[in-house]
Design an enzyme around this catalytic site. Structure first.
Site, short mmCIF file in Angstrom:
data_model
loop_
_atom_site.label_atom_id
_atom_site.label_comp_id
_atom_site.label_asym_id
_atom_site.label_seq_id
_atom_site.Cartn_x
_atom_site.Cartn_y
_atom_site.Cartn_z
N GLY A 1 -20.82 -24.46 -0.93
CA GLY A 1 -19.50 -25.19 -0.65
C GLY A 1 -19.49 -26.04 0.61
O GLY A 1 -19.70 -25.02 1.83
N ALA B 1 -24.41 -29.09 17.08
CA ALA B 1 -24.72 -28.14 18.16
C ALA B 1 -26.24 -27.79 17.99
O ALA B 1 -26.80 -27.78 19.08
CB ALA B 1 -23.65 -27.10 18.18
N ARG C 1 -26.09 -26.54 -4.69
CA ARG C 1 -26.74 -25.11 -5.13
C ARG C 1 -27.93 -25.29 -5.77
O ARG C 1 -28.09 -26.19 -6.48
CB ARG C 1 -25.59 -24.41 -5.88
CG ARG C 1 -24.14 -24.07 -5.05
CD ARG C 1 -23.04 -23.28 -5.92
NE ARG C 1 -22.06 -22.85 -5.13
CZ ARG C 1 -20.99 -23.85 -4.55
NH1 ARG C 1 -21.03 -25.09 -5.05
NH2 ARG C 1 -20.26 -23.36 -3.78
N ASP D 1 -22.10 -16.61 1.71
CA ASP D 1 -23.11 -15.38 1.43
C ASP D 1 -24.07 -15.81 0.41
O ASP D 1 -25.22 -15.26 0.76
CB ASP D 1 -22.11 -14.26 0.94
CG ASP D 1 -21.62 -14.71 -0.47
OD1 ASP D 1 -21.34 -15.86 -1.00
OD2 ASP D 1 -20.56 -13.85 -0.82
N THR E 1 -17.44 -21.39 5.62
CA THR E 1 -16.97 -21.20 4.32
C THR E 1 -15.23 -21.29 4.37
O THR E 1 -14.81 -20.35 5.46
CB THR E 1 -17.31 -20.18 3.37
OG1 THR E 1 -16.26 -20.03 2.38
CG2 THR E 1 -17.16 -18.77 4.22
N ASP F 1 -13.32 -19.95 2.89
CA ASP F 1 -12.79 -18.85 1.88
C ASP F 1 -12.47 -17.66 3.09
O ASP F 1 -11.69 -16.53 2.57
CB ASP F 1 -13.63 -18.32 1.07
CG ASP F 1 -13.80 -19.22 0.03
OD1 ASP F 1 -12.99 -20.35 -0.41
OD2 ASP F 1 -14.94 -19.59 -0.83
N ASP G 1 -14.51 -15.13 3.60
CA ASP G 1 -15.16 -14.09 2.99
C ASP G 1 -16.23 -13.33 3.23
O ASP G 1 -16.88 -12.63 2.55
CB ASP G 1 -15.07 -14.48 1.40
CG ASP G 1 -15.89 -15.53 1.03
OD1 ASP G 1 -16.52 -16.10 2.05
OD2 ASP G 1 -16.28 -15.61 -0.10
N ARG H 1 -11.52 -18.99 -3.69
CA ARG H 1 -12.56 -18.18 -4.69
C ARG H 1 -12.18 -16.79 -4.98
O ARG H 1 -10.94 -16.88 -5.73
CB ARG H 1 -13.90 -18.02 -3.89
CG ARG H 1 -15.19 -18.04 -5.30
CD ARG H 1 -16.40 -18.34 -4.43
NE ARG H 1 -16.62 -17.26 -3.36
CZ ARG H 1 -17.81 -17.05 -2.81
NH1 ARG H 1 -19.02 -17.56 -3.32
NH2 ARG H 1 -17.95 -16.27 -1.76
#
Length: 325
Positions: free
Chosen positions: A15, A26, A76, A107, A129, A131, A133, A175
């Protein structure tokens, strides 16, 4: 003895998240300033498999730090989940002279980086991300922008909810993680926050009871922030309206949370993480993920990072309950 790094690649995977372009910039400029050649890889691991690889210079990343999305595009790739695909990806890196690669993503992207490292390509991951997470880091690129986007959207929904004396169920992304919902619940002053980490069947009845209680003391509109991982916002709105007799609408904010100009924090943190990733490659390190922990930038072994579990901030969660009384 560490392998000498002469050429590095950079890709974005999974994502997209605001700030990815700042991280790309960078990596490219830190790499070039250190005497490295830098190659961009379009569309993540799928583009790597298709050898969609090109040389990057300082002008390749001019005027991108303020842009959302990713100039390298993203996707993906199922083939990267197979041993054959992983070996093929590493062989393509060697074919193009890529000694080390920076992977910007979540991840799932890090699992691909882990396999590239096992196949002999020095690999560093950067957590990108919305999220939040990734367990090894207290910050992931894009989270701050996503929270600000959602917060502003909820403010606008509150205006119309107040005008019509409604209850609004507002679903935010994340998510299976409730971090965006938690932060928005606090920043938007919601009556209730639903997150997958603490979700119980009794939550809905508790929302109904709270709405009725607040109506009795004069509150005319209500905001419930619901995390994507809980979901069911439209059906929930119907049930709450039926139980309370109060007009209830569901709003799913959706993918606008992925886009937009990154905040200052996302630009600065992404830039710092991108530069550190290059430094780690120059040191001959591999299978590492850049992180932000206890106020500083650091790195973890990807195997260790993927084995960690991340919970919600209990202090913030408890605070939402105290402040929404």
């Amino acid at each position: 003895m560490a392998k000498e790094i002469k050429t590095i690649g950079v890709l974005t995977s999974g994502g997209d998240a605001p700030g990815m372009n700042a991280a790309i910039r960078a990596v490219v400029r830190a790499g070039i300033s250190s005497g490295l050649k830098v190659k961009g890889i379009r569309r993540g691991y799928a583009g790597l498999m298709e050898e969609d690889i090109f040389d990057m210079g300082t002008m390749s990343v001019t005027d991108i730090v303020q842009r959302g999305g990713t100039i390298l595009f993203t996707s993906r790739c199922r083939r990267m989940m197979t041993p054959e695909g992983q070996k093929m990806a590493a062989d393509i890196c060697r074919k193009h002279g890529i000694d080390g690669i920076v992977v910007i993503g979540g991840d799932g992207s890090f699992r691909g980086a882990q396999k590239l490292s096992e196949n002999g390509i020095n690999t560093i991951g950067i957590p990108g991300t919305i999220d939040l997470d990734i367990a090894c880091t207290e910050y992931t690129i894009g989270f701050d922008t996503a929270c600000n986007t959602a917060m502003e959207a909820i403010d606008k929904v509150r205006d119309t909810s107040a005008s019509h004396e409604r209850c609004s169920i507002i679903e935010v992304m994340g998510r299976t993680a409730g971090h965006i919902a938690l932060w928005c619940g606090i920043s938007n002053g919601s009556e209730y926050v639903l997150i997958p980490e603490r979700h119980e069947e009794s939550d809905e009845q508790a929302i109904i009871d709270k709405i009725l209680s607040k109506r009795r003391i004069g509150k005319k509109h209500h905001i419930v922030v619901n995390a994507e991982g809980v979901g069911d916002s439209y059906a929930m709105a119907e049930r709450i309206e039926k139980a309370t007799g109060i007009e209830t609408r569901a709003t799913v904010i959706g993918h606008i949370q992925r886009g937009g100009n990154p905040t200052c924090r996302d630009r600065v943190y992404a830039s710092a993480m991108g530069a550190l990733a290059v430094d780690l490659l120059l040191e001959g390190k591999t299978n590492r993920v850049v992180a932000h922990k206890n106020g500083d930038f650091c790195d973890y072994d990807i195997d260790e990072a993927l084995a960690m579990e991340k919970d919600i901030n209990q202090h913030l969660y408890s605070m939402t309950k105290r402040l929404s009384r």
